[in-house]
Design an enzyme around this catalytic site. Structure first.
Site, mmCIF file in Angstrom:
data_model
loop_
_atom_site.group_PDB
_atom_site.id
_atom_site.type_symbol
_atom_site.label_atom_id
_atom_site.label_comp_id
_atom_site.label_asym_id
_atom_site.label_seq_id
_atom_site.Cartn_x
_atom_site.Cartn_y
_atom_site.Cartn_z
ATOM 1 N N HIS A 102 49.148 0.414 58.669
ATOM 2 C CA HIS A 102 50.344 -0.167 59.300
ATOM 3 C C HIS A 102 50.121 -0.378 60.794
ATOM 4 O O HIS A 102 51.063 -0.312 61.585
ATOM 5 C CB HIS A 102 51.585 0.695 59.022
ATOM 6 C CG HIS A 102 52.057 0.569 57.597
ATOM 7 N ND1 HIS A 102 52.856 -0.451 57.172
ATOM 8 C CD2 HIS A 102 51.795 1.328 56.498
ATOM 9 C CE1 HIS A 102 53.101 -0.319 55.867
ATOM 10 N NE2 HIS A 102 52.448 0.747 55.428
ATOM 11 N N GLY B 102 48.176 -5.018 41.739
ATOM 12 C CA GLY B 102 49.340 -4.210 42.126
ATOM 13 C C GLY B 102 49.005 -2.786 42.520
ATOM 14 O O GLY B 102 49.896 -1.982 42.792
ATOM 15 N N ALA B 103 47.717 -2.440 42.575
ATOM 16 C CA ALA B 103 47.334 -1.061 42.889
ATOM 17 C C ALA B 103 47.184 -0.832 44.389
ATOM 18 O O ALA B 103 46.928 0.276 44.832
ATOM 19 C CB ALA B 103 46.027 -0.712 42.180
ATOM 20 N N GLY B 104 47.321 -1.901 45.182
ATOM 21 C CA GLY B 104 47.135 -1.749 46.623
ATOM 22 C C GLY B 104 45.685 -1.910 47.041
ATOM 23 O O GLY B 104 45.282 -1.439 48.098
ATOM 24 N N SER C 74 44.120 -7.340 45.492
ATOM 25 C CA SER C 74 43.674 -8.374 44.558
ATOM 26 C C SER C 74 44.158 -9.748 45.026
ATOM 27 O O SER C 74 43.473 -10.750 44.813
ATOM 28 C CB SER C 74 44.172 -8.082 43.148
ATOM 29 O OG SER C 74 45.569 -8.006 43.131
ATOM 30 N N SER C 75 45.309 -9.820 45.680
ATOM 31 C CA SER C 75 45.801 -11.136 46.135
ATOM 32 C C SER C 75 44.919 -11.700 47.231
ATOM 33 O O SER C 75 44.563 -12.878 47.204
ATOM 34 C CB SER C 75 47.224 -11.089 46.684
ATOM 35 O OG SER C 75 47.949 -10.056 46.177
ATOM 36 N N ASP D 39 43.912 -7.367 55.060
ATOM 37 C CA ASP D 39 43.360 -7.542 53.712
ATOM 38 C C ASP D 39 42.498 -8.803 53.624
ATOM 39 O O ASP D 39 41.399 -8.784 53.066
ATOM 40 C CB ASP D 39 44.492 -7.609 52.679
ATOM 41 C CG ASP D 39 45.443 -6.424 52.790
ATOM 42 O OD1 ASP D 39 45.066 -5.412 53.410
ATOM 43 O OD2 ASP D 39 46.570 -6.524 52.273
ATOM 44 N N TYR E 156 58.585 -2.789 53.784
ATOM 45 C CA TYR E 156 57.516 -3.264 54.671
ATOM 46 C C TYR E 156 58.111 -4.067 55.829
ATOM 47 O O TYR E 156 57.788 -3.845 56.998
ATOM 48 C CB TYR E 156 56.545 -4.129 53.854
ATOM 49 C CG TYR E 156 55.286 -4.537 54.573
ATOM 50 C CD1 TYR E 156 54.169 -3.703 54.596
ATOM 51 C CD2 TYR E 156 55.197 -5.764 55.234
ATOM 52 C CE1 TYR E 156 53.001 -4.082 55.246
ATOM 53 C CE2 TYR E 156 54.032 -6.148 55.882
ATOM 54 C CZ TYR E 156 52.941 -5.314 55.878
ATOM 55 O OH TYR E 156 51.789 -5.691 56.534
HETATM 56 C C1 GLA Z 1 49.500 -4.089 53.212
HETATM 57 C C2 GLA Z 1 49.418 -5.350 54.051
HETATM 58 C C3 GLA Z 1 48.410 -5.187 55.196
HETATM 59 C C4 GLA Z 1 48.687 -3.899 55.985
HETATM 60 C C5 GLA Z 1 48.853 -2.716 55.036
HETATM 61 C C6 GLA Z 1 49.262 -1.459 55.765
HETATM 62 O O1 GLA Z 1 48.276 -3.875 52.549
HETATM 63 O O2 GLA Z 1 49.021 -6.450 53.255
HETATM 64 O O3 GLA Z 1 48.447 -6.310 56.040
HETATM 65 O O4 GLA Z 1 49.806 -4.056 56.806
HETATM 66 O O5 GLA Z 1 49.808 -2.969 54.030
HETATM 67 O O6 GLA Z 1 48.244 -1.033 56.601
#
Ligand code: GLA
Length: 382
Positions: free
Chosen positions: A35, A121-123, A126-127, A171, A220
């Site tokens: 973040h 969707g796992a963080g 993938s997008s 990302d 977010y």
């Molecule tokens: C998501 C967002 C990123 C980043 C993280 C938190 O993955 O896509 O841009 O803000 O949360 O670090």
């Protein structure tokens, strides 16, 4: 069979003949710097050995025809007059085509097969991987130069403006610019990057809690707004510009929530730069401690963790082979990440799986990850 072979074989079956190109773009795990990207700060992610692959060849018209292995669907769109629809995975490709055309890249059509092993969707982004694989494909087909930072910004724009998720740059940047064997320090203001070697004899282990973030967009966006309010209070462009001393001098004037949010971002930026130094010294113990501190800050100050993420981190740091662990990505579900002694990585994974399952009745997915390159056209068979 590897995914690369799978997409190539399916291409031959569906379209006949050999694909002209095969591209891959990886998912990511963030080691530290959470973040902070939308606060113009520092992040330290690595591209992982889970990726989106596309086998393709150019078409002479302006149509894009795509077979998705994962969704078992074939879909197509024209590059003329793109309109948003609801077929989810295809929207990422259309969004990228839209931003590229808006930025005056001349695009040619193509046909191909897409498949991936980045869990959705796992963080693990993938997008972003799908966006960067699409951008890499258009660059190969249409013959324009590949610049990682430019393409990352366009991928982010597709996500913000077409898909409607207000994410930062991390990302897309790591999926575009990752370096094998390294994490990448990204300055999210200048987009300068520096490869940072992983400490010797350590492994990065991704611990998927098997829980998915719920109403994540609103939380977010709320965090982003709180950070912007804090930056305004300090009279700066972004929280990146506030030092710890400046924060402490005026912290008492802030309301409790804004103070916590700002404290997380300011301390997290400092921890990220310290982690880079520790990694360069090969000091896994120090990196692990910084990861643990990052988790506490995300849990208590930024308040984006969850019970399951906290349980997973507790299970991980109990293991003697673990240097440190934290939630990773946006939060509220998804994955934690641990830095672990390599020689014990498999035993660590088995033990954490058992203790997490005992504590939560959920079966986690655990991946011991290697750091890979960012989006690329792959020559030959991997
Ligand atoms: C998501 C967002 C990123 C980043 C993280 C938190 O993955 O896509 O841009 O803000 O949360 O670090």
């Amino acid at each position: 069979m590897s995914l690369q072979q799978e997409v190539r074989q399916e291409f031959e079956r569906r379209f006949g003949g050999r694909p002209a190109f095969t591209v891959r773009a990886p998912g990511r795990v963030n080691l530290i710097g959470e973040h902070t990207d939308y606060n113009d700060g520092f992040v330290l992610p690595m591209a992982i050995d889970r990726a989106i692959w596309i086998a393709l060849r150019p078409r002479s018209d302006r149509r894009v025809v795509v077979r998705s292995l994962d969704f078992d669907q074939t879909a197509e769109f024209s590059l003329e007059g793109l309109v948003k629809e609801h077929a989810e995975w295809l929207e990422y490709l259309k969004g990228v085509a839209w931003v590229l055309q808006e930025a005056n890249y001349p695009l040619q059509g193509w046909e191909g097969v897409v498949g991936g092993d980045v869990p959705v969707g796992a963080g693990l982004s993938s997008s972003a991987a799908l966006e960067l694989a699409t951008a890499r494909t258009f660059a190969a087909v249409s013959g324009f130069a590949w610049d990682a930072a430019t393409m990352a910004k366009l991928g982010q724009r597709a996500e913000n403006r077409w898909v409607g998720m207000n994410c930062g740059i991390m990302d897309q940047m790591i999926s575009a610019a990752g370096k094998a064997g390294h994490a990448l320090l990204i300055d999210c203001r200048s987009l300068e990057t520096q490869p940072v070697p992983l400490p010797p004899a350590t492994s990065v282990v991704v611990l998927d809690t098997a829980t998915r973030r719920g109403l994540v967009d609103s939380a977010y966006n709320e965090r982003r707004a709180q950070c912007e309010a804090a930056a305004r209070f300090f009279g700066v462009t972004a929280l990146r510009d506030v030092s710890m001393a400046q924060f402490e001098a005026r912290a008492a004037e802030l309301d409790d929530v804004t103070r916590r949010r700002a404290r997380h971002v300011i301390t997290e930026n400092a921890r990220t730069l310290e982690a880079v130094e520790a990694m360069r010294r090969g000091d896994a113990v120090e990196v692990g401690q910084l990861m643990n501190a990052s988790h506490v800050s995300l849990r208590d100050d930024f308040q984006v963790s969850s019970d399951k993420l906290n349980t997973m981190v507790t299970c991980a740091i109990r293991e003697a082979s673990c240097y440190g662990a934290r939630m990773t990505g946006g939060g509220f579900g998804g994955c934690a990440v641990a830095l672990v002694r390599s020689s014990s990585a498999h035993a660590f994974a088995a033990s954490v799986a058992r203790s997490y399952e005992t504590a939560t009745s959920l079966a986690p997915n655990i991946y011991i990850c290697a750091a890979t390159n960012g989006a690329e056209v792959v020559q030959g068979l991997a």
